[in-house]
Each structure stands twice: as C-alpha cells, then as structure tokens.
Write a protein that holds these residues in place. Sequence first.
Motif, short mmCIF file in Angstrom:
data_model
loop_
_atom_site.label_atom_id
_atom_site.label_comp_id
_atom_site.label_asym_id
_atom_site.label_seq_id
_atom_site.Cartn_x
_atom_site.Cartn_y
_atom_site.Cartn_z
N VAL A 123 0.83 -1.21 0.00
CA VAL A 123 0.00 0.00 0.00
C VAL A 123 0.87 1.26 0.00
CG1 VAL A 123 -1.74 1.31 1.27
CG2 VAL A 123 -1.90 -1.18 1.16
N PHE A 124 1.86 1.30 0.89
CA PHE A 124 2.71 2.50 1.01
C PHE A 124 3.56 2.73 -0.23
CE2 PHE A 124 2.55 1.79 5.84
CZ PHE A 124 1.50 2.69 5.97
N SER A 125 3.88 1.66 -0.95
CA SER A 125 4.66 1.83 -2.18
C SER A 125 3.80 2.31 -3.35
CB SER A 125 5.33 0.50 -2.56
OG SER A 125 4.36 -0.47 -2.88
N GLY A 126 2.48 2.27 -3.16
CA GLY A 126 1.57 2.74 -4.20
C GLY A 126 1.28 1.73 -5.29
N HIS A 127 1.71 0.48 -5.12
CA HIS A 127 1.50 -0.52 -6.15
C HIS A 127 0.14 -1.19 -6.07
CE1 HIS A 127 5.89 -0.16 -6.64
NE2 HIS A 127 5.68 -0.63 -7.85
N LEU A 128 -0.46 -1.24 -4.88
CA LEU A 128 -1.74 -1.93 -4.72
C LEU A 128 -2.66 -1.16 -3.79
CD1 LEU A 128 -0.60 -5.66 -4.22
CD2 LEU A 128 -1.49 -4.63 -6.31
N SER A 174 -15.03 -11.16 -4.67
CA SER A 174 -14.45 -12.47 -4.96
C SER A 174 -13.05 -12.59 -4.37
CB SER A 174 -14.39 -12.70 -6.48
OG SER A 174 -15.69 -12.79 -7.02
N LYS A 175 -12.28 -11.52 -4.43
CA LYS A 175 -10.94 -11.54 -3.85
C LYS A 175 -11.01 -11.77 -2.34
CE LYS A 175 -8.98 -8.40 -7.29
NZ LYS A 175 -8.54 -7.01 -7.53
N LEU A 176 -11.99 -11.15 -1.69
CA LEU A 176 -12.14 -11.34 -0.24
C LEU A 176 -12.54 -12.77 0.09
CD1 LEU A 176 -13.91 -8.00 0.78
CD2 LEU A 176 -11.55 -8.67 1.23
N VAL A 177 -13.43 -13.35 -0.72
CA VAL A 177 -13.82 -14.75 -0.52
C VAL A 177 -12.61 -15.66 -0.69
CG1 VAL A 177 -15.18 -16.67 -1.45
CG2 VAL A 177 -16.22 -14.41 -1.22
N ILE A 234 -7.53 -3.87 -0.71
CA ILE A 234 -8.00 -5.25 -0.88
C ILE A 234 -6.99 -6.08 -1.66
CG2 ILE A 234 -9.77 -6.68 -1.98
CD1 ILE A 234 -11.82 -4.59 -1.22
N ASP A 235 -6.43 -5.51 -2.72
CA ASP A 235 -5.41 -6.23 -3.49
C ASP A 235 -4.18 -6.51 -2.63
OD1 ASP A 235 -6.94 -6.39 -5.73
OD2 ASP A 235 -5.92 -4.79 -6.84
N ALA A 236 -3.79 -5.55 -1.82
CA ALA A 236 -2.62 -5.73 -0.95
C ALA A 236 -2.87 -6.83 0.07
CB ALA A 236 -2.27 -4.42 -0.25
N LEU A 237 -4.08 -6.86 0.63
CA LEU A 237 -4.42 -7.91 1.60
C LEU A 237 -4.40 -9.27 0.92
CD1 LEU A 237 -5.39 -8.64 4.47
CD2 LEU A 237 -7.74 -8.38 3.62
N PHE A 238 -4.96 -9.34 -0.29
CA PHE A 238 -4.96 -10.60 -1.05
C PHE A 238 -3.54 -11.08 -1.28
CE2 PHE A 238 -4.81 -13.10 -4.91
CZ PHE A 238 -5.97 -13.86 -4.89
N GLU A 239 -2.67 -10.18 -1.74
CA GLU A 239 -1.28 -10.55 -2.05
C GLU A 239 -0.53 -10.97 -0.80
OE1 GLU A 239 1.61 -10.92 -5.23
OE2 GLU A 239 -0.53 -10.45 -5.25
#
Length: 487
Positions: A87-92, A450-453, A95-100
């Motif tokens: 998140v801090f790097s600005g790449h995601l 869907s990512k959260l699931v 929700i995407d950061a949590l998934f990764e």
Amino acid sequence: MRTGAFLYILGWFLIFFSVTFFFPGLISLIYHEPVWPFIYAEAITLVTGVLLVLLVKPEREIGYREGFAVVVFSWLAAGVFGALPFVFSGHLGLIDALFESISGFTTTGSTVFESLEELPRGLHFWRALSQWLGGMGIIVLSLAILPLLGIGGMQLYQAEMPGLTKDKLAPRIQDTARILWGVYSFFTVFEVLLLLAGGLDLYEALCHAFTTMATGGFSTRTASVAAFDSAYLDYVITFFMFVAGMNFSLHYRFLKGDLGAYFKSEEFRFYLLIGMAAVFICMFFNYIYGTYSDPSLNFRYSLFQVWSVMTTTGYGTADFDLWHPACRYLLLILMFFGGMAGSTGGGVKQIRFLILFKFIRFQFRKLIHPKAVEIIRYEDKKIAESIIQAILGFMALYGLFFVVASLLVCAQGIDLITATSAVAATLNNIGPGLAKVGPTQNFGWMPDFSKLVLTFCMLAGRLELYTVAILFSRSYWRGARKPTWRF
C-alpha cells in the motif's frame, strides 16, 4: 475465553514480526530503491505490538480457546500488517494488498500483479520472505501446535502412529521448532547453492529457494520458472518441491542417520506413488495428442507441473491450461491431494486420502463378508475410530467450504471453470487455477468481493479449516471475558 490472553500474545507476535521488514528494506537500500514503505510498515507494526503489550494485562493460564484465537489472529495480523508495504509503495490498493499478503504468508502464490518485472526488488524479496516465513510457520503449526489443540493432519500421528509422540523430536515445542527451523534452513541453503550453480544471481536464487521450500510459488518473473528456460533449474526446483511436500520429521530422522526413514513411512510411499503415476499419465496424454513430441521435454514439463501442483507450490514451466482436458482434470484432482502431513504443502493432505481409501476398501469388504472381523491399519497399527471420524468430518467441512465459496464467486458473474478452480487453488494453497486464473493469468481482474472470498479460502485452507470455522461458533465466544487493562 480470555480475550486478554491472546491479545497480549498477539502484541508480542507483532513486536517480533516487525523485525522482518528490516530485510526487504535492506534489499531496497542495496538496489537504491525507496525504503520508506518498509520503515512505515515496521513502525506501525511495532507500535501496535508495544501498545498491546503495555495496555493488556497478561493472563496466567492459556487454554484451548485462547490457542485457537492466537493461531488465527496471528496469521491474520501477519497478512494485514504484511500488506502495508504494498500500500505504502503505491502498487496496490487495500483489498489487493491484503490478497497478495495473505497469499504470501499462507504460501498460496496467487497474485494480483499482471507484470512482476516492474516491481522493485525490495517488494519481490518481501513476497518471497513472507512465503518462507509462512512455510516454516505452518510446519511448526502442524507438527507442534495444532495437535495440542486436537486438530490438524498431525493429530493422526499423535494418536496412534509413529511421529512426534513416539519419536520425540524434542520434549518441548520450543525445541521442536528449533530443530525444524534447522532442517528447513538446511534445505533452503542447499537449494540456493544449486541455483547459483545454475546461473542465477544470489538475489534470484534466494527468492526462488524461499518460495520453493515454502511451496509458495511466488516468482520474480511473470512467466515464473519458465522464464529461465533451463532444464537444470527445472530439475533442481522439482526436487526441492518434492522435498518440501514431505513430512519434515522424516527429513530430521534421515539427517540424523535413519537412512530408511522415508520408505518406512506408508504416507511417503503413497505420496510418491500418486505423484509418479500422475506424471506418467500426463506424459501419455501429452505424447498421444502431440503436445510434446520430444520425450525429454515431455518428461521434464510433466514432472515439473505434477509436483508443482500436488505439492501446492504453483510454479509454472508450461501453460498446462493448454494441455489435454484429461491432464487438466488430473492436475485439478492433485490440487486436493496436496503434500504430506507436517510439510509446507497445502491441500487435504496425503494421509487423509490414504486412510479414506483404506476406509472405503474396508466398507466394501464388510458388504461382501458381513461376518468377517477386520480392522483398518496404518503401518501395521490399528487406526482408532476417532481418527476415521475426524477425517470424515474434515472432508465434509471441506466440501461445504468448497461449495459455498464456489457459489459466492460464481455469483459475481465468473464462469464455472474459473470460479471453481480459483476456489480449489486458494483453498488448497496452490496459486494458479484454470481458465482466467490459469498459470499465465492472475487474479487482479476479479471483483473485490471475490478476492475477499478467496482470501478467506487461503487462510481457512492453510489453518486446516476447523481452526478458522470454530471462531464463527456462537458457543466459542460465549462467556468471553473482556481484557483487563493495566491502566
């Protein structure tokens, strides 16, 4: 339920966890990349941990209920705070950061990144390190912690079979964890040396050794291991995927001089049989239908993909989504088998399937010979009925998770093959699935829900389902005591 007990332990976990951000930060400094995303993440994690330790009064006793909470919330905290650098790097986004991040620590390997070559080396190293830490974490969890809570694949060993109870790696969990760390680190260093000999630089060798031994599958390349196009590297990584999918207590016994430790294990023989049978089946269909006319290439790619999928590593050297449908279906089945109990592999675990097959055969014999007196044996020892019941219960709960999660993902308008294979890939901690989440695709395009699931599937699958499911029970939280504050 003493909420203060697990909150206090969670605080200490975060304090120790904050140290891990130092290493990718160091990589960023070496390669002249921005280091502040890791500094911010480390500071926030450390402050949160210190506050919990200072504010929450520790409990004298910790029971089973607190144990479940410690396991689940520690893994969840690693995922949440581990998402901060993305998140801090600005790449995601969040929700995407949590998934990764959860994909990393659960050693799943599913990714939302479309092009990995664009990522800074610091973030690549953090992805690899998160998987390596998660891989060791699941070994300690499955060999030392879950059996004490009465769940997990290793409870089979605890109850009736050779394993930690009788072999006694060490009398205390701390000593067991130390021994396992030693074995895990030994194989990691060994792989690094072999990858260096294959032409990789130290950075690439470390990242791929970390994610191989963790059966995680995060690579520094979008094309995964296929980007190196090296038969030597393929075979080296295949060997270590095979090793990582095995029970680490067997490695310990082998390194201590018990040269026959592996083949004494019925689960290992079953694991080897299933894997090699799948390799030859894939080779047969790949040859008959002209996928690979060169026998050496056919063997190389079939061997790699079968062990990559069955050990739940998820690396790719070929786009198996283009293989014959019989091969694709076989690989989908192997996702559920997973590795051995006490390995870094995910899935249902080989030992559960082995005993389930024994139970099915037992039922057939009872129908044919109703008056015969027979028992189900594992390594010449009777399997207790409680073990059979535990396996059947796990299978039922697993099926429920799979059906409900698949339905929720399909409800987002995603096609059946993509949805079900995505759930299989995340629930079994594989990484890639089929169709739109195949080995050359990613999960970034999926709806946030869907990512959260699928994120929940990763966590539940990694922690043996019951550990997570029990926290949704009303009776679990009944009588929960609020934490006692120091001030």
